[in-house]
Design an enzyme around this catalytic site. Sequence first.
Site, mmCIF file in Angstrom:
data_model
loop_
_atom_site.group_PDB
_atom_site.id
_atom_site.type_symbol
_atom_site.label_atom_id
_atom_site.label_comp_id
_atom_site.label_asym_id
_atom_site.label_seq_id
_atom_site.Cartn_x
_atom_site.Cartn_y
_atom_site.Cartn_z
ATOM 1 N N TYR A 135 0.821 -1.232 0.007
ATOM 2 C CA TYR A 135 0.065 0.035 0.082
ATOM 3 C C TYR A 135 0.971 1.162 -0.097
ATOM 4 O O TYR A 135 0.333 2.465 -0.857
ATOM 5 C CB TYR A 135 -0.952 -0.006 1.213
ATOM 6 C CG TYR A 135 -2.512 -0.685 1.080
ATOM 7 C CD1 TYR A 135 -2.240 -1.771 0.612
ATOM 8 C CD2 TYR A 135 -3.544 0.388 1.479
ATOM 9 C CE1 TYR A 135 -3.751 -2.320 0.326
ATOM 10 C CE2 TYR A 135 -4.833 -0.186 1.101
ATOM 11 C CZ TYR A 135 -4.873 -1.528 0.576
ATOM 12 O OH TYR A 135 -6.235 -1.912 0.388
ATOM 13 N N LYS A 190 2.231 -15.250 2.872
ATOM 14 C CA LYS A 190 2.293 -16.158 1.335
ATOM 15 C C LYS A 190 3.871 -16.255 1.530
ATOM 16 O O LYS A 190 4.574 -15.993 0.355
ATOM 17 C CB LYS A 190 1.965 -15.055 0.319
ATOM 18 C CG LYS A 190 1.806 -15.686 -1.055
ATOM 19 C CD LYS A 190 0.629 -16.798 -1.173
ATOM 20 C CE LYS A 190 0.859 -17.391 -2.311
ATOM 21 N NZ LYS A 190 0.035 -18.597 -2.447
ATOM 22 N N ASP A 222 -4.067 -17.832 0.760
ATOM 23 C CA ASP A 222 -5.313 -18.595 0.085
ATOM 24 C C ASP A 222 -5.802 -19.495 0.653
ATOM 25 O O ASP A 222 -7.346 -19.635 0.763
ATOM 26 C CB ASP A 222 -4.510 -19.170 -1.567
ATOM 27 C CG ASP A 222 -3.298 -19.980 -1.008
ATOM 28 O OD1 ASP A 222 -2.745 -19.948 -0.135
ATOM 29 O OD2 ASP A 222 -2.859 -20.322 -2.128
ATOM 30 N N ASP A 246 -6.998 -6.478 3.879
ATOM 31 C CA ASP A 246 -8.072 -5.564 3.288
ATOM 32 C C ASP A 246 -8.894 -6.599 2.628
ATOM 33 O O ASP A 246 -10.234 -6.451 2.705
ATOM 34 C CB ASP A 246 -7.345 -4.974 2.305
ATOM 35 C CG ASP A 246 -8.624 -3.928 1.294
ATOM 36 O OD1 ASP A 246 -9.301 -3.503 1.845
ATOM 37 O OD2 ASP A 246 -8.141 -4.092 -0.139
ATOM 38 N N ASP A 250 -12.886 -8.037 4.367
ATOM 39 C CA ASP A 250 -14.467 -8.123 3.542
ATOM 40 C C ASP A 250 -14.953 -9.272 3.506
ATOM 41 O O ASP A 250 -16.291 -9.475 3.544
ATOM 42 C CB ASP A 250 -13.891 -7.599 2.218
ATOM 43 C CG ASP A 250 -14.281 -5.819 1.881
ATOM 44 O OD1 ASP A 250 -14.193 -5.390 2.801
ATOM 45 O OD2 ASP A 250 -14.626 -5.492 0.755
HETATM 46 C C1 IPM Z 1 -10.789 -0.498 3.799
HETATM 47 C C2 IPM Z 1 -11.022 0.280 2.386
HETATM 48 C C3 IPM Z 1 -9.580 1.075 2.150
HETATM 49 C C4 IPM Z 1 -8.220 0.006 1.850
HETATM 50 C C5 IPM Z 1 -9.755 1.954 0.655
HETATM 51 C C6 IPM Z 1 -10.966 2.912 0.597
HETATM 52 C C7 IPM Z 1 -8.283 2.836 0.655
HETATM 53 O O1 IPM Z 1 -11.061 -0.847 1.371
HETATM 54 O O2 IPM Z 1 -10.630 0.291 4.756
HETATM 55 O O3 IPM Z 1 -10.576 -1.646 3.775
HETATM 56 O O4 IPM Z 1 -8.002 -0.595 1.020
HETATM 57 O O5 IPM Z 1 -7.654 0.129 2.873
HETATM 58 MG MG MG Z 2 -11.132 -2.639 2.085
#
Ligand code: IPM
Ligand code: MG
Length: 356
Positions: A135, A190, A222, A246, A250
Amino acid sequence: MKIAILPGDGIGPEIVAQAVNVLNVLGESFEMETAPVGGAGYAAHGHPLPEATLTLAKQADAILLGAVGDWKYDTLERALRPEQAILGLRKHLNLFANLRPAILYPELAGASTLKPEIVSGLDILIIRELTGDVYFGQPRGVRIATDGAFIGEREGFDTMRYAETEIRRIAHVAFQAAQKRDKRLTSVDKANVLETFQFWKDIVTEVHQEYPDVALDHMYIDNASMQLIRAPKKFDVIVTGNMFGDILSDAAAMLTGSIGMLPSASLDANNKGLYEPSHGSAPDIAGKGIANPLATILSAAMMLRFTLAKPEQADRIETAVKKVLAQGLRTPDIYEPGTTKVGTEEMGNAVVRALT
Ligand code: IPM
Ligand code: MG
């Protein structure tokens, strides 16, 4: 104690307003100051993270953020896009430890896309390193390839990297979090392919020596993605890098049925933190009064627990949220037949009522 309120874009202002109402009825004397961030920052001051907003965030004891991002700003150059505000806040304030709990409230077991027996009672914590990795690694950009099969062609590139200190400090956060829970930590890497993550694995293993009461295991990203869907309850605490975290967070959020329920905390070395819902700005439903404010309200609870040292107030809010769910109140994202569909404000008001 001073709280910086950064509503941001899309549904941000609506959901933050509800969390502020909740904070206001706790009977504490918090000073709150609001500033624009993200697209709203760009609209007001020509930058997603205006100087005054950054100064306020630095001065405050804690930060409550809604969400940033709107399709309106997608055509701006990268440095001016709303996402830069959040990356800038993380970097400038050294918020390296991102805590993303994924908890399934029993009332919402039917809202998950997974079978109830796979997810009911789920309570895991993902700890994502937030200021390193690919990042932020330099150099990055687009260049002309000077070697390899595609020499002379344009190529996009980024740099994946982790310094030893960065790995050590997030490992300490993770082991200590595991000590307060079920004492099991999974480090996701990884290492079979990437140098950065072989190094990560080695350092986490070293730090483990200081926490003999915690059981540590290592998993490739993975496989971890697969296990998270197959048998999520086998995990307790997961620690991983910025990019893997990240993605994994999700996926973990969706296990619980709605990302609209999940709070998050981003902490520095002194537990100063930025608190925000795990979901985004949802511009498609902005202004409609139907967004779920619970993730933001629960983020305020995390703020009380981790930064403001008021765990009993955090408990009160969490209990109030459980109460409104038990009453059957649901915003559209978590609605099921047989429950009562309510809007953002009604949901916020119900939490306030449950508190008083
Ligand atoms: C998160 C989001 C952010 C990230 C974006 C909006 C920059 O997806 O907080 O997970 O990738 O960290
Ligand atoms: Mg995110």
